[in-house]
Design a protein around this motif. Structure first.
Motif: not given
Lengths: 309, 439
Positions: A181, A184, A175
């Motif tokens: 990031r 993801r 996160e």
């Protein structure tokens, strides 16, 4: 009171066992969350990490290193082995398959499983090696309330503690960090991530390394519980229902899934097993998983699958 | 270690492939069904090494059996029944006369092969395992559960418990649990233990553990609640060590646990460390240690760099068991050669050798196994041949023999053998042989 005491003991024991399954499940989640690959090799990675750790530890102790130093160096050595493994997998397996469909990538991890299992045993040996990093005796709680008290294994508590730290660390990583990031983004679409300048090779190395380190952590706990030996790879099968229930993309889901599977299978085995012949816990976990699949295919905490038609 | 085994396997394969047809005419083919990989490799590897080394010894020291060289080939079963059947089918016809016998090292594979081997006329040797009713050779002409069936093991275990508690009359009201591998192997002793429970009045509780046995918390929490006086362990592979560790976790005394002879080797206790101290197991006659035959193994096999094992593991429990098993097969071939000639023999001829095998104390001494084995005599009606055992206990460093010899009480086992083998014969339309007419 005895029945209540027994129920609580089984429930708590089940929940704690479930956390140990979660330790293995977390490795699956990490790789799936970050690369969209279902890593069938996670159980084999636990074996490799465990063998690298225990064999180096034995050697260092035999060379006269104090135990604390041997443990630190042994963990360091195993971590290096997992880093090399991550690099090799990225370089020779996953990297060349970038942009292939998920099934192809999944099949490649089956190949990786067999290579890792064979290589790990060829390099480090195929015996059962004892590992004692955590205490394995038990506490007996509430002895004044329940005859014999409620048993709580210290190793399970250590496992829970370690899983908690792992989850918190991984949540922050995904996160709050740039790399997290990027991971993801890569999982969402390899090609799109590449087009905006995300170095996909590096990202995949990082994620396989992270999964390797999670495997090492799982190996320390499960190795203490079982001894490091080939059977440790079967833990992957225990992690599958955890993943189905918790969701393949959720780190907290892996923990909650572990709780549900652990408690469910233990309660079923102890209280229902004798009525239907016993030995039901292995498949009972999959019954629970199937029930969740029917109601919520992405798992309790998984990301909802929305596809444009 | 694995590297050595790969070299050995390659050597075996190449020796089989390169053997000249003429030379092959004087070779006796013996398949080795083994498992060097998978969940049970920890136990399968030392056993397979013992088998391989003994055959190597016969070839290296004696030049084979009366000049007939042994040609062996390993096949990996992974302890899986389907792979075991596949290995059998692949190897049964090899060599000039086909397989001399088969030894699957798995009760599950034994059940799957029993009818096939009878049809193919290849003996199936199941030393210390397999189906207990096959002791009745009149019905199971090709099965040889040598040295002890699981019903004999169950009887010996109860005899030992009776001795510890002060007599058979003291068994009444005692609680005895069986923690068993949920497979044909683990289930095999249950009927015998039920018979004994009824006879002596103890409370018997079977507790299954699912393959491979890495997770046993439920079972041990149930044991903690039920508090049995004894827990018999019928495990294999990781299940054994895990049982010992879980027993320690619930503070169940290890000296009240008695494993079958497949739950009493070094890999079963070493992962548990000090927690295994006090744990007991039955012995299939022999235990760990080196005897005269080991000196020959070292001289003729290891000194020539042909050993399958790490030298330090020669003499461990399962290594020795593999050697004993191989020796019994070799002696059966030797016996059969007395009747059929010093040449490669068919499975049917070796079956005769097995059924007429009679190893006296003197012969056992001659073979270098003195101290490991008692005399064994096979007959048409008794394919078990001997049913003796002892009990050993782990002291943290090694196994110590803690009992005298026990002999399974045939008055307890035989009625069950007759009943179950009789049912089998009726179901499969097998006409039992008249053993008085067999020679």
């Amino acid at each position: 009171m005895i029945a209540l005491g027994q129920f609580l003991e089984v429930l708590i024991g089940g929940l704690m066992s479930g956390v140990l399954y979660s330790l293995v499940a977390l490795g699956f989640v990490l790789i799936f969350k970050a690369s969209g690959v279902f890593n069938f090799a996670q159980g084999a990675m636990v074996l490799l990490a465990g063998l690298a750790l225990v064999r180096s530890l034995d050697l260092l102790v035999a060379w006269g290193f104090p135990l604390w130093a041997a443990i630190i160096l042994g963990i360091g050595f195993a971590a290096v082995i997992m880093a090399i493994t991550a690099w090799l997998i990225e370089r020779f397996v996953i990297g060349p398959l970038v942009n292939q469909d998920a099934l192809t990538l999944f099949m490649s991890t089956i190949g990786v499983t067999f290579i890792l299992e064979g290589a790990a045993q060829m390099i480090f040996g195929s015996d059962a090696y004892p590992l004692r990093l955590f205490p394995t005796d038990a506490w007996f709680l509430f002895e004044n309330l329940f005859p014999g008290g409620i048993l709580l294994n210290k190793l399970d508590v250590w496992g829970g503690f370690i899983a908690g730290i792992l989850v918190a660390g991984l949540a922050i990583f995904f996160e709050r960090t740039k790399t997290g990031r990027a991971l993801r983004a890569v999982a969402d679409d390899h090609l799109a991530a590449q087009s905006v300048g995300i170095p996909i090779s590096w990202i995949w190395f990082v994620v396989w390394l992270a999964a390797g380190l999670v495997a090492l952590v799982a190996a320390t706990v499960w190795g203490t519980k079982l001894g490091v030996q080939f059977s440790i790879t079967f833990l992957a099968l225990k992690a599958l229902p955890v993943l189905i229930i918790g969701g393949l993309t959720s780190i907290p889901g892996a923990i909650v899934g572990g709780f549900i599977v652990g408690a469910g299978e233990k309660i079923a085995e102890v209280f229902l097993g004798s009525y239907i012949g016993g030995g039901i816990e292995y498949w009972f976990a999959y019954v629970l998983a199937l029930a969740v699949l029917l109601v919520r295919p992405q798992g309790l905490f998984g990301e909802r699958i929305i596809e444009r038609i | 270690m694995v590297r050595n085994k790969l070299i050995l396997a390659a050597a075996m394969l190449s020796s089989a492939a390169l053997a000249a047809p003429a030379a092959a005419q004087n070779e006796q083919f013996i398949p080795i069904l083994s498992y060097r990989t998978g969940a049970y490799a920890v136990n399968g590897v030392p056993y397979a090494n013992g088998v391989a080394d003994y055959y190597s010894l016969i070839n290296e020291r004696d030049g084979g059996i009366n000049g007939v060289k042994l040609l062996v080939e390993e096949c990996e079963t992974g302890y899986a029944t389907d792979k075991g059947v596949e290995c059998y089918e692949r190897l049964k016809g090899k060599g000039p006369t086909g397989a001399a016998f088969i030894n699957p090292l798995s009760t599950g594979i034994t059940f799957a092969l029993t009818e096939k081997t009878t049809t193919d006329k290849i003996p199936i040797i199941t030393m210390g395992y397999g189906r207990a009713d096959s002791k009745n050779g009149a019905v199971f002409a090709y099965n040889f559960p040598l040295l002890g069936t699981y019903w004999s093991a169950a009887d010996i275990a109860i005899q030992h418990i009776a001795k510890e508690v002060g007599g058979f009359d003291k068994l009444k009201g005692k609680k005895i649990s069986l923690l068993y591998h949920d497979s044909p192997y683990g289930k095999e002793p249950i009927p015998m233990l039920q018979v004994l429970a009824k006879k002596y009045g103890f409370e018997f509780t079977p507790i299954p553990v699912t393959h491979p046995g890495v997770e046993q918390k439920s079972q041990w929490l149930a044991i903690r609640q039920n508090r049995p006086d004894y827990v018999l362990v019928w495990g294999w592979g990781v299940m054994n060590g895990t049982a010992v560790k879980e027993a320690a976790a619930v503070a169940y005394p290890r000296d009240k646990m008695i494993g079958v002879w497949w739950s009493g080797a070094e890999p079963d206790v070493t992962p548990a460390g000090d927690q295994a101290v006090g744990y007991k197991s039955l012995m299939l006659q022999h235990g760990a240690g080196k005897f005269l035959v080991h000196a020959d193994i070292e001289k003729y096999v290891y000194a020539r760099d042909k050993g399958a094992s790490e030298p330090g593991k020669v003499g461990e429990v399962l290594y020795n068991r593999g050697m004993v098993n191989a020796m019994l097969g070799v002696e059966a071939i030797r016996k059969a050669q007395e009747k059929f000639g010093k040449k490669p023999l068919t499975g049917e001829q070796v079956r005769w050798g097995l059924e007429n095998l009679n190893l006296s104390d003197a012969r056992i001494k001659e073979l270098g196994f003195e101290g490991m084995l008692k005399p064994i005599r096979i007959s048409c009606s008794d394919h078990e041949g001997a049913r003796d055992g002892r009990v050993q206990q782990w002291d943290g460093k090694g196994w110590k023999v803690i009992s005298d010899w026990y002999t399974a009480n045939q008055s307890e086992t035989e009625p069950l053998v007759e009943e179950v083998s009789g049912k089998y014969a009726a179901e499969k339309n097998v006409k039992p042989r008249d053993c008085s007419k067999e020679s």
